[in-house]
Design a protein around this motif. Structure first.
Motif, mmCIF file in Angstrom:
data_model
loop_
_atom_site.group_PDB
_atom_site.id
_atom_site.type_symbol
_atom_site.label_atom_id
_atom_site.label_comp_id
_atom_site.label_asym_id
_atom_site.label_seq_id
_atom_site.Cartn_x
_atom_site.Cartn_y
_atom_site.Cartn_z
ATOM 1 N N TYR A 28 0.810 -1.215 0.000
ATOM 2 C CA TYR A 28 0.000 0.000 0.000
ATOM 3 C C TYR A 28 0.847 1.271 0.000
ATOM 4 O O TYR A 28 0.306 2.377 -0.100
ATOM 5 N N ALA A 29 2.162 1.136 0.118
ATOM 6 C CA ALA A 29 3.037 2.316 0.123
ATOM 7 C C ALA A 29 3.180 2.925 -1.267
ATOM 8 O O ALA A 29 3.727 4.019 -1.397
ATOM 9 N N PHE A 30 2.725 2.198 -2.301
ATOM 10 C CA PHE A 30 2.775 2.733 -3.665
ATOM 11 C C PHE A 30 1.380 2.654 -4.277
ATOM 12 O O PHE A 30 0.643 1.687 -4.045
ATOM 13 N N PRO A 31 0.995 3.658 -5.062
ATOM 14 C CA PRO A 31 -0.292 3.589 -5.752
ATOM 15 C C PRO A 31 -0.251 2.537 -6.854
ATOM 16 O O PRO A 31 0.818 2.188 -7.352
ATOM 17 N N ALA A 394 0.195 5.332 0.345
ATOM 18 C CA ALA A 394 0.110 6.221 -0.821
ATOM 19 C C ALA A 394 -1.344 6.425 -1.221
ATOM 20 O O ALA A 394 -2.260 5.738 -0.736
ATOM 21 N N GLU A 395 -1.568 7.375 -2.118
ATOM 22 C CA GLU A 395 -2.900 7.526 -2.686
ATOM 23 C C GLU A 395 -3.244 6.250 -3.458
ATOM 24 O O GLU A 395 -2.346 5.509 -3.869
ATOM 25 N N PRO A 396 -4.531 5.953 -3.653
ATOM 26 C CA PRO A 396 -4.903 4.659 -4.253
ATOM 27 C C PRO A 396 -4.287 4.385 -5.620
ATOM 28 O O PRO A 396 -3.869 3.273 -5.906
ATOM 29 N N SER A 397 -4.212 5.410 -6.474
ATOM 30 C CA SER A 397 -3.761 5.168 -7.847
ATOM 31 C C SER A 397 -2.936 6.331 -8.360
ATOM 32 O O SER A 397 -3.098 7.480 -7.907
ATOM 33 N N GLU A 398 -2.039 6.035 -9.297
ATOM 34 C CA GLU A 398 -1.420 7.117 -10.047
ATOM 35 C C GLU A 398 -2.532 7.894 -10.765
ATOM 36 O O GLU A 398 -3.483 7.307 -11.274
ATOM 37 N N GLY A 399 -2.413 9.206 -10.773
ATOM 38 C CA GLY A 399 -3.456 10.020 -11.397
ATOM 39 C C GLY A 399 -4.730 10.073 -10.581
ATOM 40 O O GLY A 399 -5.811 10.322 -11.141
ATOM 41 N N GLN A 400 -4.646 9.875 -9.269
ATOM 42 C CA GLN A 400 -5.849 9.858 -8.435
ATOM 43 C C GLN A 400 -6.589 11.190 -8.493
ATOM 44 O O GLN A 400 -7.820 11.228 -8.479
ATOM 45 N N VAL A 401 -5.833 12.296 -8.589
ATOM 46 C CA VAL A 401 -6.480 13.608 -8.671
ATOM 47 C C VAL A 401 -7.357 13.700 -9.916
ATOM 48 O O VAL A 401 -8.438 14.313 -9.896
#
Length: 513
Positions: A28-31, A394-401
């Motif tokens: 979970y430390a990386f999206p 980390a946030e759930p996914s790359e590009g979460q924003v």
């Protein structure tokens, strides 16, 4: 005796559960990224009416009979979600640690067996934060291919020399190579080379050599390659998925030194000597020194086995693994495969195989009680680090924003560069679907990589397109304006640009793969 086995079994079960949750925390430390998300979508489709993945173009590594099956089994409980990808990563690495420990133990019993396990586990126990987590505890990326390799080597080590041994080995390596061609070069090739030499060295007539188990295992290595190709051909013939050929060539010889230097740094990522700066300096240095000791032990053990292999005195499975390590590292140096820290995934099977060799070869040199005490102390410190250090989530996914912005505005279908496509589909649990595209001249086109032809069907109402400003290879806003004119709305946030249109972007879009 029965009581001892029960207590041991219970202890192993508890340790396994503990390892799984520790590795899940690391995962979970990386999206998640588009690679793992694409595999999650393929696994879901595979078990929901499309078993051969018809219409899909996968990556150059299919993972079809391996990680996709694993993903689908987990999705029974989770669906294709962010959690499912992290759970799979934790299960995979836990499995690798257990299989490596079992293979290291071999037929040794008592204290010798436990010392073998201890040395191997000490090398594997704590992946280094940062790139180490991303390599060993992320999306399918060759790390999981160590599972069929370790199973095959375990069969060679533990099964009796009957006619079934080469059959089992061929099936295991064929299964692995069907999912990941790397297994051919790190499994079938070293198996065939090692066992052919061993058979040639046997005393007696050629007839005896041809009937030997070593020769049969060499044939099993070749048979595994045939099996993997036949399986892939059969899927294609039946209208199943397509896989692009891996873009691998021989690199210029004058680049080999630089590639060797970077490969050495990649080994540092795998063995934990790399220092990413995630932890307090004194903890990071301490753990790094422990990992450096493990790397040195593994290196010495592999060199010992290579010398024994040349002299003809090496154990069969140890010799195979040592040659496999050389094949993997050698291929990385002389090929055109990427060489950067993230490319450590290409040589990730080296880690468990080297750890196994260390456990089997070094233990006879641990007869002194103080050396055994050092091993126990190292394991205690590494276990303390494993339990006590909690990496930031980390946030759930790359590009979460981007995913949050699209979902908040009820924009449910659109196009996007590869690294902001399928991962957004998964992180939003398919409330927003983003289809991967590629830049091509003055336009964007369907991406023939981790995509399905039906995604580009104009019956879908695609009203937006997402770009990464620092990755123009996957398309640019200028190309979008060239194709569809100025957008109705544009939103820029950091490295992302979202362009919203009032027309269906898939109408008249170039045909898919």
């Amino acid at each position: 005796m029965l009581k001892t086995r029960l207590v041991t079994g219970f202890g192993v079960a508890v340790a396994t559960v503990g390892l799984f949750f520790a590795y899940l925390r690391m995962a979970y430390a990386f999206p998640i990224n588009a690679d793992g998300a694409s595999n999650a979508m393929q696994a879901w489709d595979m078990f929901h009416g499309n078993p051969l993945l018809s219409g899909w173009t996968l990556s150059d590594v299919a993972f079809y009979p391996s990680e996709l099956i694993q993903y689908a089994m987990i999705q029974v409980f989770t669906g294709p979600t962010v959690a499912q990808i992290h759970i799979a990563a934790a299960i995979t690495y836990t499995t690798i640690v257990l299989l490596a420990a079992i293979l290291a133990k071999g037929r040794a019993t008592g204290l010798q067996g436990w010392l073998r396990v201890g040395v191997t586990v000490a090398i594997l126990l704590v992946p280094v934060p940062g790139t180490g987590y991303q390599t060993l505890l992320s999306s399918p990326n060759h790390t999981g291919s160590a599972v069929p390799l370790l199973l095959a080597w375990g069969a060679i080590d533990r099964m009796r020399d009957t006619k079934w041994k080469p059959v089992v080995v061929a099936l295991l390596l064929g299964w692995g190579a069907w999912g990941d061609p790397l297994v051919t070069f790190v499994g079938a090739l070293p198996l065939a080379l090692t066992c052919l030499v061993r058979a040639w060295r046997l005393p007696g007539s050629y007839r005896i050599r041809l009937k030997s188990m070593d020769f049969q295992l060499a044939v099993a290595g070749g048979a595994s390659v045939v099996l993997s190709h036949v399986a892939t051909w059969a899927v294609h013939a039946l209208g199943g998925y397509h896989t692009p050929k891996p873009p691998i060539e021989l690199s210029p010889w004058d680049e080999w030194f630089g590639r060797a230097h970077m490969t050495a740094r990649m080994l540092g990522v795998l063995f934990g000597t790399h220092r990413p700066g995630w932890q307090p300096k004194w903890i990071q240095q301490g753990v790094s020194y422990l990992h450096l000791g493990g790397f040195v032990v593994a290196l010495i053990a592999v060199l010992i086995v290579l010398v024994r292999t040349v002299l003809g005195t090496a154990d069969r499975v140890e010799s195979i693994m040592a040659i496999a390590i050389c094949c993997d590292i050698g291929a990385e140096i002389v090929s055109t495969l990427p060489v950067d820290l993230m490319a450590a995934r290409e040589i990730s099977p080296v880690l468990p195989m080297a750890a196994v060799i260390a456990g089997r070869v070094i233990v006879p040199r641990l007869e002194a009680r103080w050396r055994q005490g050092v091993l126990v102390g190292v394991l205690a410190l590494l276990t303390l680090n494993l339990v006590a250090y909690s990496p930031p989530r980390a946030e759930p996914s790359e590009g979460q924003v981007v995913a949050d912005w699209l979902e908040a505005r009820n924009l449910t279908y659109g196009l996007g560069g590869y690294w902001v496509s399928n991962n957004i589909t998964v992180t939003t649990e398919r409330r927003v679907t983003v289809v991967p595209v590629l830049g091509d001249g003055d336009r964007v086109t369907p991406m023939c990589w981790q995509s399905k032809t039906s995604m580009y069907d104009a019956t879908h109402d695609a009203r937006f397109i997402v770009f990464e400003k620092d990755r123009p290879f996957y398309g640019t806003p200028a190309q979008a304006v060239k194709m569809w004119g100025p957008p109705k709305q544009r939103f820029d946030t950091g490295r992302y640009a979202i362009m919203v249109y009032d027309v269906n972007l898939l109408v008249g879009f170039p045909p898919p793969c």
